[in-house]
Design an enzyme around this catalytic site. Structure first.
Site, PDB file in Angstrom:
ATOM      1  N   SER A 183       0.786  -1.228   0.000  1.00  0.00           N
ATOM      2  CA  SER A 183       0.000   0.000   0.000  1.00  0.00           C
ATOM      3  C   SER A 183       0.819   1.280   0.000  1.00  0.00           C
ATOM      4  CB  SER A 183      -0.936   0.018   1.209  1.00  0.00           C
ATOM      5  OG  SER A 183      -0.211  -0.085   2.427  1.00  0.00           O
ATOM      6  N   HIS A 228      -5.897  -3.782  -1.382  1.00  0.00           N
ATOM      7  CA  HIS A 228      -5.711  -2.806  -2.451  1.00  0.00           C
ATOM      8  C   HIS A 228      -5.750  -3.455  -3.835  1.00  0.00           C
ATOM      9  CE1 HIS A 228      -4.652   0.680   0.099  1.00  0.00           C
ATOM     10  NE2 HIS A 228      -4.190  -0.252   0.928  1.00  0.00           N
ATOM     11  N   LYS A 238     -11.952   0.324   0.234  1.00  0.00           N
ATOM     12  CA  LYS A 238     -11.238   0.833  -0.938  1.00  0.00           C
ATOM     13  C   LYS A 238     -12.189   0.849  -2.135  1.00  0.00           C
ATOM     14  CE  LYS A 238      -7.631   0.102   1.837  1.00  0.00           C
ATOM     15  NZ  LYS A 238      -7.784  -0.278   3.249  1.00  0.00           N
TER      16      LYS A 238
END
Length: 421
Positions: free
Chosen positions: A209, A237, A268
């Site tokens: 990340s 992610h 996300k």
């Protein structure tokens, strides 16, 4: 002060811009410890404190901060779904049907039909037999890692793994070992020293990340097979970003059957809050009855679950969003690299711009905010001091005009601060 010995602590209050003397008893070590902490105040005193910035609007490519419009290049909303009308409507309907909370844990009274529906959709997305929801992604890693691996077993982590993975390993009684970032020789040197008959769980981020690079999953899987280890991938992610339909890194590499556990979050790409773990049905059943961060936490809210379901549906029905995300990613990377910025090894919508100077990192972040561009500074302890960076996150809904505006301002300010060679 009576019979107590006292000491004076000088505490800087930046918001008042004054020095205040506080008297503290020596026999109150907790109070002494928190008052002695000066990490945040050191940055506050410079006037460049970049954290807890208050957003007054919805999370979008443009947000409102202090009544001013700001281009958002620090969001993890990769598909730009937090404002999608279908998702907002789904959340409202869930509140009308189920209320605002579940008033209990999944184990006891907190399991709703909508939770089971979401688990089925997630298992189908990542092509695993079953999945189970947690209230946050952090809780997934805390609960799963500590539940699966016990005394006399081993957890093997990439040194750049997310903090939630590290904390999950700390809760386990297993021995934790770290290999150098994406270094397969380092990983193998660890694995070949461990007994074949013990659990060996390799846990890695699918997308790291901070740096935006991918785990070398093919090589990790090969080593896991060679040394009879298991693999867990944190796809926080990666869901909605990698794979034909946003299934994540295991699908992207064609290794879904070889990865034992796939973890993901909703904060996300999926425009909500919560997390999940997917695996074979026996492993999921074990986790459901042994992961303490699941069985002793309240279940995720109905509106969060409904939002994630709707986001999965939108991701399926609007595949152009993933395509747009990658178009924006390639365009931005080309811009930054042509300008001479060091973007490291990223191959994802997470783009680090290495500043390698903490003061300049905070200064650039502050100056960009003044000019209407929101980025995230990344300094110690998230990265080594010599690797300080600003982190840009792309969204599918960013326009070329927005990207060009931000890149131009980043370039001009970087030149002003002598960041570029």
């Amino acid at each position: 002060m009576n019979n107590y010995n006292s000491i004076k602590i000088v505490k800087y209050r930046s918001e008042l811009n004054v020095l205040e003397e506080e008297t503290l008893c020596e026999d109150n070590p907790l109070r002494k410890s928190v008052l002695a902490y000066d990490g945040a105040n050191k940055v506050r005193r410079t006037g460049l404190y970049p954290y807890y910035r208050v957003i007054e609007s919805s999370q979008d490519t443009e947000v409102l901060i202090d009544g001013k419009k700001v281009l958002m290049f620090g969001s993890n909303s990769y598909l730009g779904l937090t404002n999608h009308p279908r998702i907002k409507e789904a959340a409202k309907k869930a509140i009308d049907q189920y209320g605002t909370g579940c008033a209990g844990s999944r184990l006891l009274n907190g399991t709703l039909k909508i939770h089971n529906e979401l688990e089925e959709k997630l298992a189908d997305l990542v092509n695993k037999e079953a999945a189970v929801l947690f209230s946050t992604g952090f809780q997934v890693n805390l609960g799963v890692i500590s539940a699966l691996v016990g005394r006399n077993d081993f957890i093997i982590l990439d040194e750049h793994d997310h903090a939630s993975i590290i904390e999950g390993s700390r809760l386990s009684f297993a021995k934790t070992l770290k290999f150098r970032h994406n270094n397969m020789e380092s990983l193998e040197n660890i694995l070949k020293q461990l007994p074949f008959d013990r659990i060996k769980l390799i846990v890695v981020d699918g997308v790291f990340s901070m740096e935006g690079d991918l785990a070398n999953l093919p090589a990790i899987v090969d080593l896991a097979k060679k040394y009879k280890a298991n693999v867990m991938v944190d796809d926080a992610h990666s869901i909605g970003v990698f794979g034909t339909n946003g299934e994540g890194t295991s699908s992207y590499f064609g290794l879904t059957d070889d990865v034992d556990l796939i973890m993901g979050t909703f904060s996300k790409s999926l425009a909500s809050v919560g997390g999940f773990i997917a695996a074979d049905r026996h492993t999921i059943d074990y986790i459901k009855h042994n992961a303490r961060s699941l069985i002793f936490s309240a279940s995720m809210t109905p509106s969060d679950a409904a939002s994630a379901i709707a986001a999965l549906d939108v991701m399926r029905d609007e595949p152009e969003r993933i395509n747009n995300l990658w178009k924006n990613t390639f365009y931005t990377l080309n811009c930054l690299r042509s300008m001479g910025f060091d973007t490291g090894k990223t191959v994802t919508p997470i783009i680090p711009i290495y500043i390698r100077d903490e003061a300049k990192t905070f200064l650039l972040t502050s100056m960009l905010m003044e000019q209407g561009v929101f980025v995230n500074p990344v300094t110690t302890p998230a990265v080594a001091r010599e690797d300080c960076l600003i982190r840009i996150s792309l969204m599918a809904t960013h326009t070329r005009v927005q990207i060009d505006t931000a890149m131009s301002k980043i370039y001009d300010l970087a030149c002003m601060l002598d960041i570029l060679d």
